[in-house]
Design a protein around this motif. Structure first.
Motif, short mmCIF file in Angstrom:
data_model
loop_
_atom_site.label_atom_id
_atom_site.label_comp_id
_atom_site.label_asym_id
_atom_site.label_seq_id
_atom_site.Cartn_x
_atom_site.Cartn_y
_atom_site.Cartn_z
N ILE B 342 -54.06 -91.89 53.82
CA ILE B 342 -55.36 -92.50 54.12
C ILE B 342 -55.71 -93.50 53.01
O ILE B 342 -56.15 -94.62 53.27
CB ILE B 342 -56.46 -91.42 54.25
CG1 ILE B 342 -56.16 -90.49 55.43
CG2 ILE B 342 -57.84 -92.06 54.42
CD1 ILE B 342 -56.98 -89.23 55.48
N LEU B 343 -55.48 -93.08 51.76
CA LEU B 343 -55.78 -93.95 50.63
C LEU B 343 -54.93 -95.22 50.66
O LEU B 343 -55.41 -96.32 50.39
CB LEU B 343 -55.57 -93.17 49.33
CG LEU B 343 -56.27 -93.71 48.09
CD1 LEU B 343 -57.78 -93.83 48.31
CD2 LEU B 343 -56.00 -92.80 46.90
N GLU B 344 -53.66 -95.05 51.03
CA GLU B 344 -52.79 -96.23 51.14
C GLU B 344 -53.31 -97.20 52.20
O GLU B 344 -53.32 -98.42 52.00
CB GLU B 344 -51.35 -95.80 51.49
CG GLU B 344 -50.52 -95.53 50.25
CD GLU B 344 -49.27 -94.71 50.54
OE1 GLU B 344 -48.85 -94.67 51.71
OE2 GLU B 344 -48.73 -94.11 49.58
N LYS B 345 -53.76 -96.66 53.32
CA LYS B 345 -54.30 -97.48 54.40
C LYS B 345 -55.55 -98.23 53.91
O LYS B 345 -55.71 -99.42 54.18
CB LYS B 345 -54.62 -96.59 55.60
CG LYS B 345 -55.19 -97.31 56.80
CD LYS B 345 -54.11 -97.98 57.63
CE LYS B 345 -54.70 -98.70 58.82
NZ LYS B 345 -53.69 -99.42 59.60
N ILE B 346 -56.39 -97.54 53.17
CA ILE B 346 -57.62 -98.16 52.66
C ILE B 346 -57.26 -99.32 51.71
O ILE B 346 -57.81 -100.41 51.82
CB ILE B 346 -58.50 -97.11 51.94
CG1 ILE B 346 -59.12 -96.18 52.99
CG2 ILE B 346 -59.58 -97.76 51.08
CD1 ILE B 346 -59.87 -94.99 52.43
N ARG B 347 -56.31 -99.07 50.80
CA ARG B 347 -55.88 -100.13 49.87
C ARG B 347 -55.35 -101.33 50.64
O ARG B 347 -55.67 -102.48 50.32
CB ARG B 347 -54.78 -99.61 48.94
CG ARG B 347 -55.28 -98.64 47.90
CD ARG B 347 -54.20 -98.44 46.82
NE ARG B 347 -54.37 -97.17 46.15
CZ ARG B 347 -53.57 -96.11 46.31
NH1 ARG B 347 -52.53 -96.17 47.13
NH2 ARG B 347 -53.79 -95.00 45.65
N GLU B 348 -54.57 -101.05 51.68
CA GLU B 348 -53.96 -102.13 52.48
C GLU B 348 -55.04 -102.95 53.18
O GLU B 348 -54.99 -104.19 53.19
CB GLU B 348 -53.02 -101.47 53.50
CG GLU B 348 -52.25 -102.41 54.39
CD GLU B 348 -51.69 -101.64 55.60
OE1 GLU B 348 -51.04 -100.59 55.38
OE2 GLU B 348 -51.94 -102.08 56.74
N ILE B 349 -56.07 -102.28 53.71
CA ILE B 349 -57.14 -102.99 54.42
C ILE B 349 -57.94 -103.87 53.46
O ILE B 349 -58.31 -104.99 53.78
CB ILE B 349 -58.09 -101.99 55.13
CG1 ILE B 349 -57.35 -101.27 56.26
CG2 ILE B 349 -59.34 -102.68 55.66
CD1 ILE B 349 -58.10 -100.07 56.83
#
Lengths: 224, 351
Positions: B342-349
């Motif tokens: 989830i954190l990786e997705k947030i960073r990517e966004i």
């Protein structure tokens, strides 16, 4: 506490059998014993010994679980190698049985093999679980499980807890209830178990053995 | 308040129903919610109530129709495929305006699927499931304590509006154990049930509970009456938890157990200087559109995290209404999203 070759844990479902069995196995292995743990739970679909498989195997413990444990199928099929473990006397075997009389039924299938060996049957109690709160309820549960497992309970385990909100006082409260159970059924308390920070503060039951627990089975939000 | 005890989500559902005055339970076992039936089977006799393991889910829901028609507080429970089987009687009950509580402890689908945790029945619960223009209130608790409180509330909402009320949780919530503290007594809505079919005693005209309307004009009028009721429910019963949303860089939409994973993600992200907000719908229907409207222009983007292939995200998009991009992260099949992904997705966004 670690003198018997075969150690069976039964109890009300949710009594904490799995955490107790997993920690017991880890500590037995830590004493240099060749150890196996058998997950005999055919009742509970989630939160089981298989969740701690990596931790257990890292300590050299052989882990035997129902064939479909932690998959998407709820078929309680038990592997053939379980029988072998009763005969291979080089192993110390810890058995985590499913909850209540329904779960205990799985043990009765192995009864004849178990009683030939050097074994002990522990009944794990958490007095803060809804159907094992009073002496009467605990006695009823023990009688149901004994009859279903076809194996007498040898000792009780005081595992009173409400997870993170547990206290030494809670263990003392449970000790008083278990004393009454012991008096009625002539089954002594074998040991008391709890998380290190709680159990270290418990001073009741002078001289009683303690099993310090480490949390091995985690909820999704406790995982990284 | 009483003492804290340790209970499984499924046990708490049954205990809460008993405390809310439910004395009739009809169901058919299915993992991961069978402990609800076990608990009722053990306890219901002590309350002089009725526990029936019906011959099927279809039968169980029709028994609910019967008991609710007589004005009883009644409940059924199942898991995904079983809830599918209940749909015909759910639609009939909605049309007949019967108050009842239905519990769905969702497992992974489609089809027979699997027993592990999932949120893949969001569409089924909130967009119909059965046929016809009906709605039911869908409550999505995220802890065992909240499960208790919302089950009691579900019975009150059901009686207050003569509506079906669903408790939707996933297998994790049903199976996990947490400390719960019960109130000494429950605040129970004493609804007027003079519509129930309890016998006239030769003192009044007979009541009719039906879901068939022969005259199209009469059926349209009945539909309008239902829609008016649904509007009132949407106005009064929408529940939502808004957490950390002021000045958020990104707002995550998540419900049930997934929302608890997000709360830990929020702590980790904070350390990296990323401010993550959470909008947690407690009612999935009525959907808390207003909360999303209020914060629509605050973050750079929204992210819906679900244990589905993307269901609630559609309602989030409708509510955000194009003001910000709405992203999606989902796992299926009984897999649970991890804090790390989830954190990786947030960073990517936010890159």
């Amino acid at each position: 506490m670690f003198s018997k070759r075969i150690v069976i844990f039964t109890g009300h479902f949710g009594s904490g059998k799995t955490e107790v069995a997993v920690n017991y196995a880890l500590q037995a292995a830590g004493k240099g014993k060749k150890t196996a743990i058998i997950d005999l739970d055919i009742v509970n679909p989630f939160f089981r010994t298989a969740d701690a498989r990596n931790t257990l195997e890292a300590e050299g413990i052989k882990v035997i679980t129902p064939i479909y444990a932690n998959t998407n199928v709820d078929v309680p099929s038990l592997p053939a190698e379980i029988s072998g473990m009763f005969e291979d006397r080089s192993y110390n075997v810890i058995i985590d049985v499913g909850g209540d009389d329904l779960g205990a039924r799985a043990v009765s299938r192995y009864r004849d093999q178990i009683v030939r060996e050097d074994y002990i049957h522990y009944f794990v109690v958490n007095t803060r679980r809804p159907m094992t709160r009073t002496k009467e309820e605990i006695v009823k549960m023990i009688l149901e499980i004994q009859s279903s497992a076809n194996l007498k309970v040898d000792k009780l385990v005081n595992n009173a807890n409400i997870l993170d909100a547990s206290t030494p006082e809670l263990l003392a409260e449970a000790a008083r209830i278990l004393e009454a159970v012991s008096a009625e059924l002539s089954i002594p308390v074998g040991f008391v178990s709890g998380m290190e920070e709680v159990l270290s503060g418990y001073e009741g039951d002078k001289g009683i053995e303690k099993l310090y627990l480490k949390k091995n089975i985690r909820l999704p939000w406790e995982r990284q | 308040m009483g003492e804290k005890i340790l209970m499984k989500g499924n046990e708490v559902i049954a205990e809460a129903a008993l405390r809310a005055g439910c004395r009739h339970y009809f169901g058919y076992p299915i993992t991961p919610q069978t402990e609800i039936a076990h608990y009722f089977a053990k306890k219901m006799p002590q309350y002089g109530g009725t526990f029936i393991q019906a011959e099927s889910e279809v039968a169980a829901m029709n028994m609910v129709y019967g008991a609710a028609s007589a004005g009883a507080r009644v409940m059924t429970s199942s898991s995904s495929p079983g809830i599918s089987l209940k749909q015909e009687a759910i639609s009939y009950s909605a049309c007949a305006e019967l108050p009842a509580v239905i519990v769905n402890i969702v497992r992974a689908g489609p089809g027979l699927g699997g027993i592990l945790a999932s949120q893949c029945d969001y569409f089924q619960a909130t967009k119909g499931g059965g046929h016809g223009d009906y709605r039911m209130v869908v409550l999505a608790p995220s802890s065992v304590q909240e499960l208790y409180e919302l089950v009691v509330e579900a019975f009150n909402i059901a009686d207050r509006y003569r509506t079906l009320c669903m408790i939707m949780g996933d297998g994790m919530l049903g199976q996990m154990m947490e400390a719960v503290e019960f109130r000494d007594s429950e605040d129970i809505c004493e609804a007027d049930k003079s519509w129930a079919v309890t016998g006239t005693g030769m003192k009044r005209d007979h009541n009719i509970i039906t879901s068939i309307y022969i005259d199209p004009e009469v059926l349209e009028k009945h539909n309008q009456k239902l829609q008016e009721k649904y509007r009132k429910i949407a106005e009064n019963e929408t529940r939502v938890e808004v957490y950390n949303c002021d000045d958020a860089d990104i707002i995550v939409a998540a419900y049930g157990t997934v929302a608890r994973i997000i709360k830990n993600v929020i702590k980790t992200a904070e350390k990296e200087g990323i401010r993550v907000g959470l909008i947690r719908p407690v009612t999935l229907w009525p959907f808390p559109t207003a909360a999303f409207e209020k914060y629509a222009q605050v973050p750079q983007a929204f992210l819906s995290v679900e244990m589905s292939a993307g269901q609630m995200v559609e309602d989030v998009r409708l509510a955000v209404n194009g003001k910000r991009p709405v992203h999606f992260l989902g796992r299926t099949g009984g897999m649970i999203p991890t804090q790390k992904e989830i954190l990786e997705k947030i960073r990517e966004i936010l890159k």
